[in-house]
Design a protein around this motif. Structure first.
Motif, short mmCIF file in Angstrom:
data_model
loop_
_atom_site.label_atom_id
_atom_site.label_comp_id
_atom_site.label_asym_id
_atom_site.label_seq_id
_atom_site.Cartn_x
_atom_site.Cartn_y
_atom_site.Cartn_z
N ASP A 262 -36.31 -91.42 61.35
CA ASP A 262 -35.89 -90.24 62.12
C ASP A 262 -37.01 -89.20 62.22
OD1 ASP A 262 -33.31 -90.79 63.10
OD2 ASP A 262 -32.47 -90.50 61.10
N ASP B 2 -32.76 -86.57 66.61
CA ASP B 2 -32.87 -87.40 65.41
C ASP B 2 -32.89 -86.55 64.15
OD1 ASP B 2 -33.28 -90.37 66.08
OD2 ASP B 2 -34.48 -89.33 67.57
N ARG C 50 -35.50 -85.74 72.36
CA ARG C 50 -34.81 -86.72 73.20
C ARG C 50 -34.63 -86.22 74.64
NH1 ARG C 50 -29.66 -88.41 69.34
NH2 ARG C 50 -30.85 -89.61 67.80
N ASP D 132 -35.41 -93.19 67.62
CA ASP D 132 -35.59 -94.44 66.89
C ASP D 132 -34.37 -95.32 67.12
OD1 ASP D 132 -33.99 -92.78 65.17
OD2 ASP D 132 -34.37 -94.20 63.55
#
Ligand SMILES: [Mg+2]
Length: 320
Positions: free
Chosen positions: A54, A8, A128, A196
């Motif tokens: 983010d 992000d 992530r 997100d």
């Protein structure tokens, strides 16, 4: 550089204790918004929220923003003033501020680009790439409201209650980033991967799967859809499940957590923020992308190519 392109935000080494987080996002007139459908103060809040979200997805603290604007020569000065008020207010709510920027001329459109820097204690960073087999997939709040808001802006004569219309249009025009929730999730040390929801939960879950080298099941009948979203979908003849799956721009947080820690984490957000969370799927060990099931233990849906997530991305933007 700890993490470059692919999460992000960029994660940068800085000092001994924290990482520096850096992200940017833009809003282009007639691509992301229409000037006659969003007030300048709302546009300022929106561009802030998109960037804040983010930073939230990393568990970070937003700090400093730089704004770059290109505007037509004949734009009223008051438009810019109001845009800055909205932008400043949204950032201020989280302790961040505009510290510089640039203004230039554009032939016809308003173009606003925001760069946002934040920090995160190293041990609280969530990326992530940490999802593991057996993790549950959890999302904050509700999905699809923003897409419902977009539908109403395009079809203002649809017959829905004033309350529902207000709720979904607000979610679309001025989303709120889950900054506090992101920080708590990072501090908890329990969250394995987080993103997100900007593209839609299907597409954003795919980002986690690709980075983590895992697959996932998404349970369609568990997706949290608000009553307002359902009402709007009925009024315009749309499927609220599809909006929840791929509508995008919800700016909720989607994360994975070990099954035996899930209730602790969900309880934490309920207690500290009053934020509800929903388990919407499970991480599988196989690197097979995201499969959509009708529900937990349900049948696999074969979605036609026209329902691929690229399809959802087109047109899912503020007021266009
Ligand atoms: Mg994001």
């Amino acid at each position: 550089v700890v993490l470059g392109i692919g999460d992000d935000v960029a994660v940068l080494r800085y000092g001994d204790r924290d990482y520096l987080l850096a992200t940017c996002d833009s809003q282009v007139e007639d691509i992301h918004f229409r000037r006659d459908r969003i007030l300048p103060a709302q546009l300022g809040r929106r561009i802030a929220a998109i960037n804040l979200s983010d930073i939230a997805a990393m568990g970070g603290v937003p700090r400093w923003a730089l704004v770059s604007l290109a505007v037509p020569e004949d734009l009223e000065v008051s438009y810019l003033e109001e845009l800055y008020v909205g932008l400043g207010k949204e950032l201020q709510d989280w302790g961040a501020a505009v510290v510089g920027g640039n203004l230039s001329r554009h032939e016809r459109q308003v173009v606003i680009d925001l760069s946002l820097l934040g920090t995160v204690p190293r041990e609280h960073l969530v990326c992530r790439d940490g999802a593991g087999e057996g993790d549950l997939i959890v999302v904050t709040g509700s999905l699809g409201d923003s897409r419902a808001g977009l539908a109403l802006l395009s079809e203002p004569r649809a017959r829905v209650s004033r309350e529902s219309a207000g709720q979904v249009i607000e979610r679309h025009l001025t989303p709120r980033a889950r900054v506090r929730e992101g920080q708590l999730l990072g501090q908890s040390g329990r969250v394995h991967a987080m993103v997100d929801v900007s593209d839609g939960c299907w597409g954003d879950l795919m980002h986690i799967c690709r980075r983590s080298g895992v697959g996932a099941e998404l349970w369609l009948d568990t997706l949290p859809v608000s009553a307002a979203c359902r009402e709007v979908a009925t009024a315009v003849g749309a499927d609220p499940g599809r909006w929840a799956l791929g509508g995008g721009e919800d700016y909720e947080l989607l994360f994975t957590v070990a099954a035996n820690r899930c209730s602790d984490v969900v309880g934490l957000l309920a207690a500290e923020c009053g934020t509800s969370c929903t388990v919407i799927g499970r991480v599988t060990g196989l690197d097979t992308g995201v499969q959509i099931l009708t529900g937990k233990g349900g049948r696999r849906l074969e979605l036609p190519a026209s329902m691929g997530w690229d399809h959802f991305l087109t047109g899912a933007s503020a007021g266009t």
